[in-house]
Write a protein that holds these residues in place. Structure first.
Motif, PDB file in Angstrom:
ATOM      1  N   GLY A   1      -2.183  10.704  18.217  1.00 11.66           N
ATOM      2  CA  GLY A   1      -3.073  10.374  17.114  1.00 11.66           C
ATOM      3  C   GLY A   1      -2.843  11.276  15.917  1.00 11.66           C
ATOM      4  N   GLN A   2      -2.627  12.554  16.176  1.00  9.06           N
ATOM      5  CA  GLN A   2      -2.388  13.504  15.089  1.00  9.06           C
ATOM      6  C   GLN A   2      -1.106  13.157  14.329  1.00  9.06           C
ATOM      7  N   LEU A   3      -0.032  12.880  15.063  1.00  7.62           N
ATOM      8  CA  LEU A   3       1.243  12.564  14.421  1.00  7.62           C
ATOM      9  C   LEU A   3       1.157  11.272  13.612  1.00  7.62           C
ATOM     10  N   VAL A   4       0.528  10.267  14.172  1.00 11.83           N
ATOM     11  CA  VAL A   4       0.401   8.997  13.449  1.00 11.83           C
ATOM     12  C   VAL A   4      -0.450   9.201  12.194  1.00 11.83           C
ATOM     13  N   TYR A   5      -1.545   9.957  12.300  1.00 12.93           N
ATOM     14  CA  TYR A   5      -2.399  10.221  11.132  1.00 12.93           C
ATOM     15  C   TYR A   5      -1.601  10.915  10.028  1.00 12.93           C
ATOM     16  N   ILE A   6      -0.869  11.955  10.393  1.00 10.90           N
ATOM     17  CA  ILE A   6      -0.083  12.689   9.403  1.00 10.90           C
ATOM     18  C   ILE A   6       0.947  11.775   8.761  1.00 10.90           C
ATOM     19  N   HIS A   7       1.578  10.938   9.556  1.00  7.41           N
ATOM     20  CA  HIS A   7       2.563  10.001   9.013  1.00  7.41           C
ATOM     21  C   HIS A   7       1.909   9.029   8.032  1.00  7.41           C
ATOM     22  N   LEU A   8       0.749   8.509   8.396  1.00  5.30           N
ATOM     23  CA  LEU A   8       0.077   7.537   7.534  1.00  5.30           C
ATOM     24  C   LEU A   8      -0.339   8.150   6.206  1.00  5.30           C
ATOM     25  N   ILE A   9      -0.888   9.367   6.236  1.00  7.91           N
ATOM     26  CA  ILE A   9      -1.338   9.958   4.966  1.00  7.91           C
ATOM     27  C   ILE A   9      -0.165  10.418   4.106  1.00  7.91           C
ATOM     28  N   SER A  10       1.034  10.490   4.688  1.00 11.33           N
ATOM     29  CA  SER A  10       2.207  10.906   3.909  1.00 11.33           C
ATOM     30  C   SER A  10       2.797   9.747   3.096  1.00 11.33           C
ATOM     31  N   LYS A  11       2.358   8.535   3.363  1.00  8.60           N
ATOM     32  CA  LYS A  11       2.934   7.370   2.700  1.00  8.60           C
ATOM     33  C   LYS A  11       2.269   7.115   1.346  1.00  8.60           C
ATOM     34  N   ILE A  12       3.070   6.595   0.428  1.00  8.12           N
ATOM     35  CA  ILE A  12       2.547   6.294  -0.896  1.00  8.12           C
ATOM     36  C   ILE A  12       1.671   5.044  -0.837  1.00  8.12           C
ATOM     37  N   LYS A  13       0.784   4.941  -1.793  1.00  5.05           N
ATOM     38  CA  LYS A  13      -0.095   3.771  -1.866  1.00  5.05           C
ATOM     39  C   LYS A  13       0.770   2.521  -2.015  1.00  5.05           C
ATOM     40  N   GLY A  14       0.419   1.501  -1.257  1.00  2.48           N
ATOM     41  CA  GLY A  14       1.150   0.247  -1.326  1.00  2.48           C
ATOM     42  C   GLY A  14       2.239   0.113  -0.282  1.00  2.48           C
ATOM     43  N   TRP A  15       2.492   1.187   0.493  1.00 10.84           N
ATOM     44  CA  TRP A  15       3.489   1.119   1.560  1.00 10.84           C
ATOM     45  C   TRP A  15       3.000   0.133   2.609  1.00 10.84           C
ATOM     46  N   LYS A  16       3.889  -0.708   3.119  1.00  8.58           N
ATOM     47  CA  LYS A  16       3.526  -1.699   4.131  1.00  8.58           C
ATOM     48  C   LYS A  16       3.519  -1.046   5.504  1.00  8.58           C
ATOM     49  N   TRP A  17       2.372  -1.047   6.143  1.00  7.07           N
ATOM     50  CA  TRP A  17       2.199  -0.389   7.431  1.00  7.07           C
ATOM     51  C   TRP A  17       2.323  -1.398   8.563  1.00  7.07           C
ATOM     52  N   TYR A  18       3.335  -1.209   9.368  1.00  4.49           N
ATOM     53  CA  TYR A  18       3.542  -2.007  10.564  1.00  4.49           C
ATOM     54  C   TYR A  18       3.829  -1.040  11.708  1.00  4.49           C
ATOM     55  N   VAL A  19       3.279  -1.312  12.877  1.00  4.22           N
ATOM     56  CA  VAL A  19       3.453  -0.424  14.018  1.00  4.22           C
ATOM     57  C   VAL A  19       4.934  -0.184  14.294  1.00  4.22           C
ATOM     58  N   GLN A  20       5.741  -1.237  14.260  1.00  2.00           N
ATOM     59  CA  GLN A  20       7.167  -1.071  14.542  1.00  2.00           C
ATOM     60  C   GLN A  20       7.849  -0.189  13.504  1.00  2.00           C
ATOM     61  N   ASN A  21       7.492  -0.347  12.228  1.00  3.44           N
ATOM     62  CA  ASN A  21       8.087   0.491  11.182  1.00  3.44           C
ATOM     63  C   ASN A  21       7.735   1.960  11.392  1.00  3.44           C
ATOM     64  N   ILE A  22       6.486   2.216  11.742  1.00  2.00           N
ATOM     65  CA  ILE A  22       6.046   3.590  11.988  1.00  2.00           C
ATOM     66  C   ILE A  22       6.809   4.166  13.168  1.00  2.00           C
ATOM     67  N   ALA A  23       6.925   3.378  14.235  1.00  2.00           N
ATOM     68  CA  ALA A  23       7.666   3.829  15.421  1.00  2.00           C
ATOM     69  C   ALA A  23       9.117   4.155  15.068  1.00  2.00           C
ATOM     70  N   ASN A  24       9.735   3.303  14.269  1.00  2.92           N
ATOM     71  CA  ASN A  24      11.125   3.545  13.869  1.00  2.92           C
ATOM     72  C   ASN A  24      11.253   4.832  13.064  1.00  2.92           C
ATOM     73  N   GLU A  25      10.351   5.031  12.122  1.00  6.70           N
ATOM     74  CA  GLU A  25      10.423   6.218  11.278  1.00  6.70           C
ATOM     75  C   GLU A  25      10.144   7.500  12.060  1.00  6.70           C
ATOM     76  N   LEU A  26       9.235   7.431  13.028  1.00  2.00           N
ATOM     77  CA  LEU A  26       8.908   8.615  13.825  1.00  2.00           C
ATOM     78  C   LEU A  26       9.852   8.801  15.014  1.00  2.00           C
ATOM     79  N   ARG A  27      10.671   7.785  15.263  1.00  2.00           N
ATOM     80  CA  ARG A  27      11.601   7.783  16.401  1.00  2.00           C
ATOM     81  C   ARG A  27      10.857   7.920  17.732  1.00  2.00           C
ATOM     82  N   VAL A  28       9.805   7.113  17.835  1.00  2.00           N
ATOM     83  CA  VAL A  28       9.014   7.042  19.067  1.00  2.00           C
ATOM     84  C   VAL A  28       8.868   5.571  19.426  1.00  2.00           C
TER      85      VAL A  28
END
Length: 92
Positions: free
Chosen positions: A22-49
């Motif tokens: 939860g901490q890692l996902v939260y930090i990743h989400l707040i690091s994104k610029i406004k308007g970034w498209k949030w998809y679970v798969q994209n987040i997983a790819n970027e975090l390599r999880v």
């Protein structure tokens, strides 16, 4: 001015309801610029999880009140989710 840094509230790390997922996902989400498209798969790819890792992190965040995902429809057609991040100072 973008300095390349983000501020992470200490309370994210002190919140016993959140694991490192939860901490890692939260930090990743707040690091994104406004308007970034949030998809679970994209987040997983970027975090390599795995996608499951991200889903578990999102579930923790939702249960703790840090994240809300609202379904978005247009003329009855499901378009996706609107992700709303709440900062710890605004969590009841």
């Amino acid at each position: 001015m973008n300095t390349g840094f983000i501020k992470v509230p200490h309370s994210i790390f002190a919140d016993a309801r959140l694991t490192y997922k939860g901490q890692l996902v939260y930090i990743h989400l707040i690091s994104k610029i406004k308007g970034w498209k949030w998809y679970v798969q994209n987040i997983a790819n970027e975090l390599r999880v795995s996608k499951g890792f991200v889903q578990q992190g999102c579930t923790e965040l939702e249960k703790a009140g840090y994240l809300k995902r609202q379904k978005v429809f247009d003329t009855g057609k499901f378009l996706g989710y609107k992700w709303i991040i709440k900062h710890p100072e605004f969590i009841e």
